[in-house]
Design a protein around this motif. Structure first.
Motif, PDB file in Angstrom:
ATOM      1  N   SER A 168       0.848  -1.201   0.000  1.00  0.00           N
ATOM      2  CA  SER A 168       0.000   0.000   0.000  1.00  0.00           C
ATOM      3  C   SER A 168       0.880   1.247   0.000  1.00  0.00           C
ATOM      4  O   SER A 168       2.063   1.192   0.357  1.00  0.00           O
ATOM      5  CB  SER A 168      -0.902  -0.001   1.247  1.00  0.00           C
ATOM      6  N   ILE A 218       3.160   4.426   0.130  1.00  0.00           N
ATOM      7  CA  ILE A 218       4.529   4.751  -0.271  1.00  0.00           C
ATOM      8  C   ILE A 218       5.291   3.467  -0.616  1.00  0.00           C
ATOM      9  O   ILE A 218       6.021   3.421  -1.610  1.00  0.00           O
ATOM     10  CB  ILE A 218       5.237   5.541   0.859  1.00  0.00           C
ATOM     11  N   ASP A 276       3.961  -7.831   4.117  1.00  0.00           N
ATOM     12  CA  ASP A 276       2.870  -6.940   4.519  1.00  0.00           C
ATOM     13  C   ASP A 276       1.865  -7.730   5.352  1.00  0.00           C
ATOM     14  O   ASP A 276       1.693  -8.939   5.164  1.00  0.00           O
ATOM     15  CB  ASP A 276       2.183  -6.330   3.291  1.00  0.00           C
ATOM     16  N   ASP A 311       3.789 -10.073   9.942  1.00  0.00           N
ATOM     17  CA  ASP A 311       3.889  -8.887  10.786  1.00  0.00           C
ATOM     18  C   ASP A 311       5.368  -8.519  10.974  1.00  0.00           C
ATOM     19  O   ASP A 311       6.156  -9.352  11.428  1.00  0.00           O
ATOM     20  CB  ASP A 311       3.244  -9.215  12.140  1.00  0.00           C
ATOM     21  N   VAL A 312       5.711  -7.277  10.656  1.00  0.00           N
ATOM     22  CA  VAL A 312       7.115  -6.854  10.758  1.00  0.00           C
ATOM     23  C   VAL A 312       7.652  -6.882  12.186  1.00  0.00           C
ATOM     24  O   VAL A 312       8.864  -6.902  12.383  1.00  0.00           O
ATOM     25  CB  VAL A 312       7.358  -5.441  10.168  1.00  0.00           C
ATOM     26  N   ASN A 346       9.740  -0.067   5.736  1.00  0.00           N
ATOM     27  CA  ASN A 346       8.764   0.973   5.394  1.00  0.00           C
ATOM     28  C   ASN A 346       7.442   0.829   6.147  1.00  0.00           C
ATOM     29  O   ASN A 346       6.778   1.838   6.409  1.00  0.00           O
ATOM     30  CB  ASN A 346       8.531   0.934   3.872  1.00  0.00           C
ATOM     31  N   TYR A 361       4.419   8.825  17.928  1.00  0.00           N
ATOM     32  CA  TYR A 361       4.846   8.703  16.522  1.00  0.00           C
ATOM     33  C   TYR A 361       6.148   9.469  16.297  1.00  0.00           C
ATOM     34  O   TYR A 361       7.085   8.965  15.673  1.00  0.00           O
ATOM     35  CB  TYR A 361       3.751   9.218  15.599  1.00  0.00           C
ATOM     36  N   LYS A 410       9.791   7.878  15.050  1.00  0.00           N
ATOM     37  CA  LYS A 410      10.526   8.239  13.828  1.00  0.00           C
ATOM     38  C   LYS A 410      11.905   8.820  14.162  1.00  0.00           C
ATOM     39  O   LYS A 410      12.863   8.588  13.441  1.00  0.00           O
ATOM     40  CB  LYS A 410       9.698   9.207  12.979  1.00  0.00           C
ATOM     41  N   THR A 445       1.535  12.634   3.061  1.00  0.00           N
ATOM     42  CA  THR A 445       1.343  12.038   1.737  1.00  0.00           C
ATOM     43  C   THR A 445       0.001  11.318   1.706  1.00  0.00           C
ATOM     44  O   THR A 445      -0.366  10.654   2.692  1.00  0.00           O
ATOM     45  CB  THR A 445       2.481  11.022   1.457  1.00  0.00           C
ATOM     46  N   THR A 449      -2.145   8.641   1.543  1.00  0.00           N
ATOM     47  CA  THR A 449      -2.114   7.174   1.610  1.00  0.00           C
ATOM     48  C   THR A 449      -3.216   6.696   2.559  1.00  0.00           C
ATOM     49  O   THR A 449      -3.940   7.487   3.153  1.00  0.00           O
ATOM     50  CB  THR A 449      -0.766   6.643   2.153  1.00  0.00           C
TER      51      THR A 449
HETATM   52  P1  NAD Z   1      -0.125   2.693   4.130  1.00  0.00           P
HETATM   53  O1  NAD Z   1      -1.010   2.263   5.243  1.00  0.00           O
HETATM   54  O2  NAD Z   1      -0.744   3.095   2.844  1.00  0.00           O
HETATM   55  O3  NAD Z   1       0.930   1.542   3.847  1.00  0.00           O
HETATM   56  C1  NAD Z   1       1.529   0.845   4.919  1.00  0.00           C
HETATM   57  C2  NAD Z   1       1.498  -0.650   4.673  1.00  0.00           C
HETATM   58  O4  NAD Z   1       2.183  -1.255   5.775  1.00  0.00           O
HETATM   59  C3  NAD Z   1       0.093  -1.243   4.623  1.00  0.00           C
HETATM   60  O5  NAD Z   1      -0.064  -2.106   3.509  1.00  0.00           O
HETATM   61  C4  NAD Z   1       0.001  -2.027   5.935  1.00  0.00           C
HETATM   62  O6  NAD Z   1      -0.773  -3.218   5.804  1.00  0.00           O
HETATM   63  C5  NAD Z   1       1.443  -2.377   6.203  1.00  0.00           C
HETATM   64  N1  NAD Z   1       1.677  -2.634   7.626  1.00  0.00           N
HETATM   65  C6  NAD Z   1       1.272  -1.887   8.690  1.00  0.00           C
HETATM   66  N2  NAD Z   1       1.646  -2.475   9.836  1.00  0.00           N
HETATM   67  C7  NAD Z   1       2.295  -3.618   9.497  1.00  0.00           C
HETATM   68  C8  NAD Z   1       2.909  -4.656  10.234  1.00  0.00           C
HETATM   69  N3  NAD Z   1       2.922  -4.656  11.589  1.00  0.00           N
HETATM   70  N4  NAD Z   1       3.494  -5.668   9.551  1.00  0.00           N
HETATM   71  C9  NAD Z   1       3.486  -5.689   8.201  1.00  0.00           C
HETATM   72  N5  NAD Z   1       2.910  -4.740   7.447  1.00  0.00           N
HETATM   73  C10 NAD Z   1       2.327  -3.717   8.092  1.00  0.00           C
HETATM   74  O7  NAD Z   1       0.737   3.904   4.743  1.00  0.00           O
HETATM   75  P2  NAD Z   1       1.972   4.763   4.157  1.00  0.00           P
HETATM   76  O8  NAD Z   1       1.638   6.169   4.418  1.00  0.00           O
HETATM   77  O9  NAD Z   1       2.363   4.325   2.815  1.00  0.00           O
HETATM   78  O10 NAD Z   1       3.110   4.371   5.225  1.00  0.00           O
HETATM   79  C11 NAD Z   1       4.366   3.867   4.871  1.00  0.00           C
HETATM   80  C12 NAD Z   1       5.438   4.547   5.724  1.00  0.00           C
HETATM   81  O11 NAD Z   1       5.461   5.943   5.408  1.00  0.00           O
HETATM   82  C13 NAD Z   1       5.228   4.460   7.236  1.00  0.00           C
HETATM   83  O12 NAD Z   1       6.469   4.179   7.860  1.00  0.00           O
HETATM   84  C14 NAD Z   1       4.770   5.859   7.604  1.00  0.00           C
HETATM   85  O13 NAD Z   1       5.084   6.187   8.940  1.00  0.00           O
HETATM   86  C15 NAD Z   1       5.570   6.669   6.604  1.00  0.00           C
HETATM   87  N6  NAD Z   1       5.098   8.040   6.370  1.00  0.00           N
HETATM   88  C16 NAD Z   1       3.851   8.276   5.882  1.00  0.00           C
HETATM   89  C17 NAD Z   1       3.440   9.589   5.679  1.00  0.00           C
HETATM   90  C18 NAD Z   1       2.072   9.914   5.165  1.00  0.00           C
HETATM   91  O14 NAD Z   1       1.637  11.081   5.297  1.00  0.00           O
HETATM   92  N7  NAD Z   1       1.357   8.973   4.564  1.00  0.00           N
HETATM   93  C19 NAD Z   1       4.322  10.647   5.955  1.00  0.00           C
HETATM   94  C20 NAD Z   1       5.580  10.354   6.440  1.00  0.00           C
HETATM   95  C21 NAD Z   1       5.959   9.059   6.642  1.00  0.00           C
END
Ligand code: NAD
Length: 270
Positions: free
Chosen positions: A15, A17, A36, A58-59, A85, A155, A159, A187, A189
């Motif tokens: 999903s 990013i 994932d 699960d990570v 990620n 959070y 980070k 972003t 998402t």
């Molecule tokens: P997203 O929810 O679209 O994608 C995250 C994916 O990680 C999902 O498919 C989810 O199923 C998976 N996931 C969550 N927990 C998990 C676990 N315990 N084990 C395995 N998979 C798991 O979100 P995103 O925004 O793409 O997030 C990706 C990264 O980007 C994260 O580290 C988030 O902190 C970071 N981030 C996001 C934003 C934003 O605004 N979206 C900004 C800065 C940083």
């Protein structure tokens, strides 16, 4: 492509990013695997990109990370780049008003994914990385890795902690492995919150004002999309382009770091 023939494993790659990184790495010639936790996101990924090697898990579990690495190596014959990620958010949960037990649960849950998940992913990947040519590690951070107000305390601390992991690993794994990060700003998402905070089904996509908020908090005035960040991951994973780059974080946030976020103080209603 810049990643021709190279093998990568992306956590949370089903999903947002992570998925954009998967698609870009494929376009750059890499063979890509994903770990994932979401069966729904995985089903969509399998349908759209059948060549991606997917492990559901699960990570925060070392065994699940080991399974994903084993599947990657079995399919691709090695592993050149680990992308940590997968992450979860806290939707700005304030310390002052979040009950203590809830705050405690959210800390355990968010640090398990955002920090321990990266650490265990590296631990599981390391044997395969050390057997591969020009190995590298890239973590997804956030503007919250450097500034307050990009999330709540938990959070933001998670980070910031991942910056520490990058620096320590860039030292500890050198000179064999380069370790870097990409820090996206807000972003669009499906990013979810912590179950402990009752936010497992809360998504950034549901916040109608999120695009405007993102645009208003970055000097470039852009609404960031997952694909906007992927060039930074390609750069950091590319031996030709980043041979001398380790221990750094690329801010991919529309210039937010030059001025910070929204308001001077966050406690006006205390
Ligand atoms: P997203 O929810 O679209 O994608 C995250 C994916 O990680 C999902 O498919 C989810 O199923 C998976 N996931 C969550 N927990 C998990 C676990 N315990 N084990 C395995 N998979 C798991 O979100 P995103 O925004 O793409 O997030 C990706 C990264 O980007 C994260 O580290 C988030 O902190 C970071 N981030 C996001 C934003 C934003 O605004 N979206 C900004 C800065 C940083």
């Amino acid at each position: 492509g810049w990643l021709d023939g190279r093998s990568a494993l992306v956590t949370g790659g089903a999903s947002g990013i992570g998925r954009a990184v998967v698609e870009r790495f494929l376009a750059e010639g890499a063979r890509v695997a994903v770990l994932d936790a979401s069966a729904e996101n995985i089903a969509a990924l399998r349908k759209d990109l059948p060549d991606v090697v997917v492990t559901e898990g699960d990570v925060s579990s070392f065994e699940d990370n080991e399974r994903a690495v084993a599947a990657t190596v079995a399919a691709h014959g090695g592993l050149n780049t680990f992308v940590g990620n997968a992450g979860i958010f806290d939707y700005f949960a304030p310390v002052a008003t979040t009950p203590g037990a809830t705050l405690s649960g959210s800390f355990d849950e968010i640090f398990s994914v955002n920090v321990k998940g990266y650490l265990l992913g590296v631990k599981a990947s390391l044997p395969a990385l050390l057997e591969s040519s020009s190995p590298s590690i890239v973590f997804t951070l956030s503007n919250g890795a450097f500034l307050p107000a990009g999330g709540g305390s938990v959070y933001t601390a998670s980070k910031h902690a991942a910056v520490g992991l990058i620096r320590q690993l860039a030292y500890e794994l050198a000179p064999r492995v380069r370790v870097n990060g990409v820090a996206p700003g807000g972003t669009l998402t499906d990013l979810r919150g912590a179950s402990a905070l009752g936010q497992a089904e809360t998504s950034l996509r549901d916040a109608a004002n999120f695009p405007d908020l993102v645009r208003a908090t970055n000097p470039l005035g852009i609404v960031q999309q997952p694909a906007d960040h992927t060039g930074s991951y390609v750069l950091l994973a590319s031996p030709e382009n980043a041979a001398a780059i380790s221990g750094v974080v690329i801010n991919s946030d529309g210039g937010m770091q030059v001025r910070g976020l929204v308001q001077a103080a966050g406690g006006a209603d205390l």
